[in-house]
Design a protein around this motif. Structure first.
Motif, mmCIF file in Angstrom:
data_model
loop_
_atom_site.group_PDB
_atom_site.id
_atom_site.type_symbol
_atom_site.label_atom_id
_atom_site.label_comp_id
_atom_site.label_asym_id
_atom_site.label_seq_id
_atom_site.Cartn_x
_atom_site.Cartn_y
_atom_site.Cartn_z
ATOM 1 N N ASN A 1 57.868 104.848 2.313
ATOM 2 C CA ASN A 1 57.000 105.692 1.371
ATOM 3 C C ASN A 1 56.035 106.256 1.938
ATOM 4 N N THR B 1 54.570 108.968 0.779
ATOM 5 C CA THR B 1 53.463 109.742 -0.495
ATOM 6 C C THR B 1 52.057 109.428 -0.294
ATOM 7 N N THR C 1 50.563 101.759 -1.469
ATOM 8 C CA THR C 1 51.765 101.865 -1.104
ATOM 9 C C THR C 1 52.517 102.431 -0.015
ATOM 10 N N PHE C 2 51.211 103.358 0.558
ATOM 11 C CA PHE C 2 51.645 104.413 1.505
ATOM 12 C C PHE C 2 51.957 103.673 2.800
ATOM 13 N N GLU D 1 54.584 101.604 3.252
ATOM 14 C CA GLU D 1 55.534 100.464 2.878
ATOM 15 C C GLU D 1 56.875 100.763 2.795
ATOM 16 N N THR E 1 60.611 100.838 1.267
ATOM 17 C CA THR E 1 61.049 101.024 -0.358
ATOM 18 C C THR E 1 62.532 100.262 -0.569
#
Length: 81
Positions: free
Chosen positions: A48, A50, A60-61, A63, A65
């Motif tokens: 991830n 974004t 969650t940057f 990590e 997925t």
């Protein structure tokens, strides 16, 4: 630095075993066993990247997925004539 992030370590072991049984000059039976990701190691993917809309990144940057395929074994038989 831009585009400098490295992903997770990837390790895969694919195996193939085959045995040919000849009956005569023209006929034979070929048996095969193939294993993909034979060690059944979890190989992570889908990072991830974004950032978000704020100054600070999303929680969650960076990590993962998803994961690649688990162990798969297939059997095959081929009759040559």
């Amino acid at each position: 630095e831009r585009n400098s992030y490295e992903g997770a370590n990837y390790a895969g072991l694919n195996l193939r075993f085959s045995k040919r049984f000849g009956f005569d000059r023209r006929r034979a039976l070929l048996l095969q066993v193939e294993a993909f990701n034979a060690l059944n190691r979890t190989n992570l993917s889908g990072l991830n990247m974004t950032w978000g809309t704020a100054v600070a990144p999303r929680s969650t940057f960076g990590e993962f997925t998803s994961a690649n395929s688990p162990r798969q074994i297939q059997l095959g038989a081929k009759l040559e004539f």
